[in-house]
Design a protein around this motif. Sequence first.
Motif, PDB file in Angstrom:
ATOM      1  N   ALA A 201       0.894  -1.221   0.043  1.00  0.00           N
ATOM      2  CA  ALA A 201      -0.108  -0.014   0.070  1.00  0.00           C
ATOM      3  C   ALA A 201       0.742   1.304  -0.039  1.00  0.00           C
ATOM      4  CB  ALA A 201      -1.158  -0.070   1.042  1.00  0.00           C
ATOM      5  N   LYS A 202       1.728   1.224   0.747  1.00  0.00           N
ATOM      6  CA  LYS A 202       2.858   2.290   0.866  1.00  0.00           C
ATOM      7  C   LYS A 202       3.346   2.752  -0.697  1.00  0.00           C
ATOM      8  CE  LYS A 202       4.710   2.172   5.376  1.00  0.00           C
ATOM      9  NZ  LYS A 202       5.666   2.220   6.262  1.00  0.00           N
ATOM     10  N   LEU A 203       3.520   1.541  -1.598  1.00  0.00           N
ATOM     11  CA  LEU A 203       4.144   1.717  -2.796  1.00  0.00           C
ATOM     12  C   LEU A 203       3.028   2.280  -3.726  1.00  0.00           C
ATOM     13  CD1 LEU A 203       6.495  -1.338  -3.318  1.00  0.00           C
ATOM     14  CD2 LEU A 203       7.090   0.909  -2.285  1.00  0.00           C
ATOM     15  N   GLY A 204       1.812   2.237  -3.257  1.00  0.00           N
ATOM     16  CA  GLY A 204       0.598   2.719  -3.940  1.00  0.00           C
ATOM     17  C   GLY A 204       0.004   1.585  -4.772  1.00  0.00           C
ATOM     18  N   TYR A 205       0.420   0.170  -4.387  1.00  0.00           N
ATOM     19  CA  TYR A 205      -0.208  -0.864  -4.944  1.00  0.00           C
ATOM     20  C   TYR A 205      -1.423  -1.211  -4.156  1.00  0.00           C
ATOM     21  CZ  TYR A 205       3.633  -2.155  -8.346  1.00  0.00           C
ATOM     22  OH  TYR A 205       4.174  -2.112  -9.187  1.00  0.00           O
ATOM     23  N   THR A 206      -2.393  -1.716  -4.996  1.00  0.00           N
ATOM     24  CA  THR A 206      -3.575  -2.160  -4.131  1.00  0.00           C
ATOM     25  C   THR A 206      -4.116  -3.572  -4.507  1.00  0.00           C
ATOM     26  OG1 THR A 206      -4.880  -0.649  -5.924  1.00  0.00           O
ATOM     27  CG2 THR A 206      -4.579   0.267  -3.967  1.00  0.00           C
ATOM     28  N   THR A 207      -3.588  -4.187  -5.434  1.00  0.00           N
ATOM     29  CA  THR A 207      -4.255  -5.348  -5.892  1.00  0.00           C
ATOM     30  C   THR A 207      -2.958  -6.068  -6.179  1.00  0.00           C
ATOM     31  OG1 THR A 207      -5.830  -4.367  -6.964  1.00  0.00           O
ATOM     32  CG2 THR A 207      -5.581  -6.444  -7.473  1.00  0.00           C
ATOM     33  N   ILE A 208      -3.024  -7.558  -5.731  1.00  0.00           N
ATOM     34  CA  ILE A 208      -1.845  -8.640  -5.936  1.00  0.00           C
ATOM     35  C   ILE A 208      -2.604 -10.002  -6.469  1.00  0.00           C
ATOM     36  CG2 ILE A 208      -0.027  -7.628  -4.312  1.00  0.00           C
ATOM     37  CD1 ILE A 208      -0.821  -9.869  -2.412  1.00  0.00           C
ATOM     38  N   CYS A 209      -1.583 -10.504  -7.278  1.00  0.00           N
ATOM     39  CA  CYS A 209      -2.113 -11.996  -7.711  1.00  0.00           C
ATOM     40  C   CYS A 209      -0.866 -12.820  -7.324  1.00  0.00           C
ATOM     41  CB  CYS A 209      -2.196 -12.069  -9.212  1.00  0.00           C
ATOM     42  SG  CYS A 209      -2.642 -13.470  -9.812  1.00  0.00           S
ATOM     43  N   GLU A 210      -1.241 -13.552  -6.170  1.00  0.00           N
ATOM     44  CA  GLU A 210      -0.374 -14.741  -5.807  1.00  0.00           C
ATOM     45  C   GLU A 210      -0.452 -15.773  -7.070  1.00  0.00           C
ATOM     46  OE1 GLU A 210       1.776 -16.258  -3.448  1.00  0.00           O
ATOM     47  OE2 GLU A 210       1.798 -17.733  -4.671  1.00  0.00           O
ATOM     48  N   ALA A 211       0.947 -16.033  -7.577  1.00  0.00           N
ATOM     49  CA  ALA A 211       1.006 -16.734  -8.706  1.00  0.00           C
ATOM     50  C   ALA A 211       0.942 -18.308  -8.698  1.00  0.00           C
ATOM     51  CB  ALA A 211       2.391 -16.328  -9.494  1.00  0.00           C
ATOM     52  N   ALA A 212       0.994 -18.920  -7.422  1.00  0.00           N
ATOM     53  CA  ALA A 212       0.860 -20.394  -7.584  1.00  0.00           C
ATOM     54  C   ALA A 212      -0.016 -20.886  -6.523  1.00  0.00           C
ATOM     55  CB  ALA A 212       2.394 -20.904  -7.657  1.00  0.00           C
ATOM     56  N   ILE A 213      -1.282 -21.520  -6.598  1.00  0.00           N
ATOM     57  CA  ILE A 213      -1.954 -21.981  -5.592  1.00  0.00           C
ATOM     58  C   ILE A 213      -1.793 -23.495  -5.997  1.00  0.00           C
ATOM     59  CG2 ILE A 213      -4.039 -22.289  -4.299  1.00  0.00           C
ATOM     60  CD1 ILE A 213      -4.598 -19.488  -5.002  1.00  0.00           C
ATOM     61  N   PRO A 214      -1.357 -24.399  -5.096  1.00  0.00           N
ATOM     62  CA  PRO A 214      -1.753 -26.135  -5.299  1.00  0.00           C
ATOM     63  C   PRO A 214      -3.008 -26.276  -4.853  1.00  0.00           C
ATOM     64  CG  PRO A 214      -0.031 -25.425  -3.902  1.00  0.00           C
ATOM     65  CD  PRO A 214      -0.453 -24.164  -4.070  1.00  0.00           C
ATOM     66  N   LEU A 215      -3.804 -26.917  -5.630  1.00  0.00           N
ATOM     67  CA  LEU A 215      -5.325 -27.240  -5.373  1.00  0.00           C
ATOM     68  C   LEU A 215      -5.169 -27.602  -3.835  1.00  0.00           C
ATOM     69  CD1 LEU A 215      -6.503 -28.768  -8.739  1.00  0.00           C
ATOM     70  CD2 LEU A 215      -6.666 -26.395  -8.198  1.00  0.00           C
ATOM     71  N   LEU A 216      -4.771 -28.746  -3.727  1.00  0.00           N
ATOM     72  CA  LEU A 216      -4.687 -29.316  -2.393  1.00  0.00           C
ATOM     73  C   LEU A 216      -4.463 -28.509  -1.241  1.00  0.00           C
ATOM     74  CD1 LEU A 216      -5.147 -32.101  -0.602  1.00  0.00           C
ATOM     75  CD2 LEU A 216      -2.773 -32.598  -1.159  1.00  0.00           C
ATOM     76  N   ALA A 217      -3.397 -27.377  -1.423  1.00  0.00           N
ATOM     77  CA  ALA A 217      -3.257 -26.571  -0.339  1.00  0.00           C
ATOM     78  C   ALA A 217      -3.761 -25.236  -0.234  1.00  0.00           C
ATOM     79  CB  ALA A 217      -1.813 -26.420  -0.371  1.00  0.00           C
ATOM     80  N   ALA A 218      -4.757 -25.306  -1.096  1.00  0.00           N
ATOM     81  CA  ALA A 218      -5.476 -23.791  -1.546  1.00  0.00           C
ATOM     82  C   ALA A 218      -6.074 -23.088  -0.175  1.00  0.00           C
ATOM     83  CB  ALA A 218      -6.646 -24.053  -2.322  1.00  0.00           C
ATOM     84  N   ARG A 219      -6.568 -24.026   0.765  1.00  0.00           N
ATOM     85  CA  ARG A 219      -7.115 -23.433   1.841  1.00  0.00           C
ATOM     86  C   ARG A 219      -6.042 -22.619   2.553  1.00  0.00           C
ATOM     87  NH1 ARG A 219      -8.718 -27.677   3.348  1.00  0.00           N
ATOM     88  NH2 ARG A 219     -10.706 -27.582   2.767  1.00  0.00           N
ATOM     89  N   HIS A 220      -4.895 -22.939   2.470  1.00  0.00           N
ATOM     90  CA  HIS A 220      -3.637 -22.354   3.216  1.00  0.00           C
ATOM     91  C   HIS A 220      -3.614 -20.940   2.570  1.00  0.00           C
ATOM     92  CE1 HIS A 220       0.898 -21.916   4.145  1.00  0.00           C
ATOM     93  NE2 HIS A 220       0.408 -21.063   4.554  1.00  0.00           N
ATOM     94  N   THR A 221      -3.168 -20.917   1.368  1.00  0.00           N
ATOM     95  CA  THR A 221      -3.189 -19.634   0.477  1.00  0.00           C
ATOM     96  C   THR A 221      -4.403 -18.519   0.944  1.00  0.00           C
ATOM     97  OG1 THR A 221      -2.377 -20.936  -1.173  1.00  0.00           O
ATOM     98  CG2 THR A 221      -3.014 -18.685  -1.674  1.00  0.00           C
ATOM     99  N   HIS A 222      -5.612 -19.127   1.201  1.00  0.00           N
ATOM    100  CA  HIS A 222      -6.640 -18.166   1.445  1.00  0.00           C
ATOM    101  C   HIS A 222      -6.430 -17.681   2.934  1.00  0.00           C
ATOM    102  CE1 HIS A 222      -8.652 -18.011  -2.433  1.00  0.00           C
ATOM    103  NE2 HIS A 222      -8.349 -19.318  -2.328  1.00  0.00           N
ATOM    104  N   GLU A 223      -6.168 -18.527   3.915  1.00  0.00           N
ATOM    105  CA  GLU A 223      -5.945 -18.173   5.166  1.00  0.00           C
ATOM    106  C   GLU A 223      -4.992 -16.947   5.317  1.00  0.00           C
ATOM    107  OE1 GLU A 223      -5.100 -22.602   6.738  1.00  0.00           O
ATOM    108  OE2 GLU A 223      -5.476 -21.470   8.387  1.00  0.00           O
ATOM    109  N   GLU A 224      -3.683 -17.214   4.414  1.00  0.00           N
ATOM    110  CA  GLU A 224      -3.030 -15.992   4.506  1.00  0.00           C
ATOM    111  C   GLU A 224      -3.475 -14.677   3.752  1.00  0.00           C
ATOM    112  OE1 GLU A 224       1.281 -16.472   3.992  1.00  0.00           O
ATOM    113  OE2 GLU A 224       0.954 -18.594   3.989  1.00  0.00           O
TER     114      GLU A 224
END
Lengths: 572, 434
Positions: A113-136
């Motif tokens: 946010a300090k850099l003026g960024y407001t959107t990010i795309c995480e570039a690798a979600i393993p399907l089986l471990a997707a819940r973890h990605t969303h928790e973060e």
Amino acid sequence: MSEILIKNASVCDPTQGINCETMDICIRDGKIVDSVSGNAKVIDAEGKLTMAGGFDGHTHSAGKINVGRFMNPNDARKTLVPGLSGQVARTEKTRAQVGYNTPNTYAIGYRYAKLGYTTICEAAIPLLAARHTHEEFKEIPILDKMGLSLFGSNWQVMEYIRDKEPEKLAAYIAWGLRASRGYGVKIVNPGGGEAWGWGRNVSGLYDPVPNFDVTPAEILMGLAEANERLQLPHSVHVHCNNLGKPGNYATTIETMKLFEKIKPSRDRQALHVTHVQFNAYAGTSWRDFETGAPMVADYVNGANHLTFDLGQVIFGPAVTMTADGPVEYANARMLHEKWSNQDIELEDASGVVPLFYSPKSFVNAVQWAIGLELALLVKDPWKVMFTTDSPNGGSFVNYPEAFTYLMSAKRRAEVISGFSKMALDRMVLPGIDRELDFYELAVMTRSTQSKMYSRPEKGNLKVGSDADIAIYDILPGQIDPSTEYVKVKEAFSGAAYTLKSGEIVVKDGEIEETPKGKTYWVNAKVPESIDTAMQKDIDRKFRKYYTVSKSNYMVEDSYLQKPVEIGTEGVF
Amino acid sequence: MPVIKDAVCSLCGSLCDDITVTVEDNKITKIENACILGQSKFVGMFKHDRIETPMIRKDGELVPVPYEEAIEAAAKILVNSRRTLSYGWCSTSCEAVSGAIQLAEETGSVIDSTANVCHGPTALAAQEKGAPSATLGEIKNRADVIIFWGCNPVHAHPRHMVRYSSFSKGLFTEKGRKGRKMIVVDVRKTDTAKLADSYIEIEQGSDLLLVTALRSIVNGHEDVIPETIAGVPKAEVLELAETLKNAKFVCIFFGMGVTQSRSKYKNGDAMSSLISDLNQHTKAVMIGMRGHYNVTGFGQVATWETGFPMAIDFSKGYPYYNPGETGANDLLVRGEPDAAIIAAADPGAHFPQKAIRHLAKIPVIQIDPYANPTTEIADVVIPSAIVGIEAEGTAYRMDAISLRMKKLIESKFKTDEEIVKDLTAKVRELKRGA
Ligand code: SF4
């Protein structure tokens, strides 16, 4: 009803062709509107560069970055970029922060946010471990998020491609995106993840994947066709085979060429190739290693079906993390570094290895040059997305520094002056005098993303768009970025204002508010009969091979913060 | 009669997610698929040990009070403390852990998990050499050589071998146990060892020697190995190295016999190096046999929220980490904490005497569904709902795969997550008033 009027802003919005024109921007209830009432709160942006909020379309900020944190506690104390790294105590408004390459979740939100960024795309979600990605994701404040789901070494994908069942393949992709609440299809070293299940790799586009009787080229084409059949908002997002190997530029161009026959189903590219810096190497070994950027750029200049991002290297410590399992093992052996690995059953692989980019190493110096060469040799900035593949090439907090390399030949010359002759002989950067202006920089940091991710409400300042806005204390026309790069870096390092959905989240480089961001995911529609047939196949997969049940595999809605469901209509 | 399928067992780190539960009149009447440990948890064999109501110690006696009063008393302890130890949080949900971390941050406390006395050294080993691992399904589908080192799944993780390892069948392991070699390395012949193809009995505390010897052989230096190493004849060690090198896919599962024996984290460090070396010849991974069902989850949440997996000191306002200095036992043995909050763990039964003696001297807040030795020294006792039975929430399996635990029955108890939230709100209120 909350209203804000940004007065006399010096607006740079390439999506509308606006190049630093003085304008007012009106905001109501989080959106950009035509006009506001006299009660609107006023931000005086006179003399300030105003752009849409930055959009990092390829970053590693949730999921395996946690392995990076886990194995590198030393990163927490690194303060290489003052104000944007290291340990920061909690305040009334902010949670405690640590880290540089692998910051904690809160630091990721605040610092982007300090850099003026407001959107990010995480570039690798393993399907089986997707819940973890969303928790973060949930614990990353302020930013809107989306993630790309991994499909490039998936058993079901490879079987459908081998058995020529394109409809079921599309149905599986749609289901996988739903299960992982993902936004698009990521392919990493197609087939290589499965080969790594046996400690092996694939050597190129036509090397068969062990036991599955398909080739990386077939995986790429199969997934690309499914991607278009589902009319997904993003094209396939490809990490090419042979990453990090001298001579790999040929594989990269070969991969790009393969996609000439893919017809995009939407007004966007057919292919996005990621962190091309790591895939634009010439030579036959590390001894005769040299840049392959001119060849790649040459091809890209003549092609109109793709976009790519840089994976720019930043000198200093970095942490590499990728679903390219075999590459990380090779890195660790070569560099005598610690190595973490996580193979995901039936799906993919991954690894994490810390490393250090030194300007004294000729290989690292050439890598640094390749990223910039790609950005500067490719004529059309709309094909280019700026990234460091954070934290693979370096942490995102170095973006302002990297902008100065793109905008100033003088600044590049300063860095280059420290390189060895051997390094200079292997790069073409010293001969490039192109300098990006603010308009082109805005294209590479927001506008390209709006187009390539089909997010018309992001990365631009049109009426109706999200009021995600960055205001920088710098004025094009009154500053010459080619010489005054210190000021450029300073201005981009701490936005005068960052607005997220119309709320002031950063003021004078400090965090003001920490609202929760949205999570975008794609729900692609598939005819019921095809879906039912596909479900039967995966039921068998779950019964026989997975270690979790199908019902527990799906990411539950409770994990999604402010979910935004993007529906698409598949063509069957 | 509701029948709930695919419930997640919240007992051990195997986190079996295929449990079928029948509920009648808000009581669990039937459990299918769980092992005996899981069964006993689900059917509430420990029911008689439930803490029935919040309690505060008055004149030496714990007396029942309403939740609000207990929360207020606990918040007062936290506000008046200058160095609180927050400990445990491994048999509860990630959501509760997250709340506990925020509370620790706001109160400038030190927060640590039960890894302090089990797999903490595994984290240190990963910081030295990394953690070459895989999800359990990789083992199920590929592994032809499995080693259980310093662990005894027959008793600690009863369904592990059937679901994920020795007996499981997968795409490339159709023959299951018959197609696999199962090896046990331990100091005594455990019930797991009795099922193995080969059992390697090593001398107590000599794991590092054996791992180092294996590395030497794998790297082509068998000449440096003495006739016996770690109490094992050289021939046997050579054979083991040969088995590993010639395997298609090796997994070493390691337990507390490795992490808590002499050389501690150096064992894991060496094992990680061995795995790296083995990958020159075959495919190899390692997985820690984590005990409590969500001890892995604590590490995960703490790492993304603070940068560190355990032993996090917030006294400076930012997370500071130095296990050996900021671990729960380090603090207690030095007599540092002036208050403690203990949740979902039982240091009263597992900590060294010296640490417990200090705990007994300071105000202790306990949050737990069950009474245990820690209750004896607690000043405020706050009962909680059992996660995975009476409350939902996230847990991480030993291979870092997260699963959503279901709520199966209604409960009068507050969840850990709610208790921590209430406590944080009360602390804020008291601080504002101060
Ligand atoms: S093995 Fe562990 S998780 Fe599985 S049922 Fe038994 S106690 Fe529960």
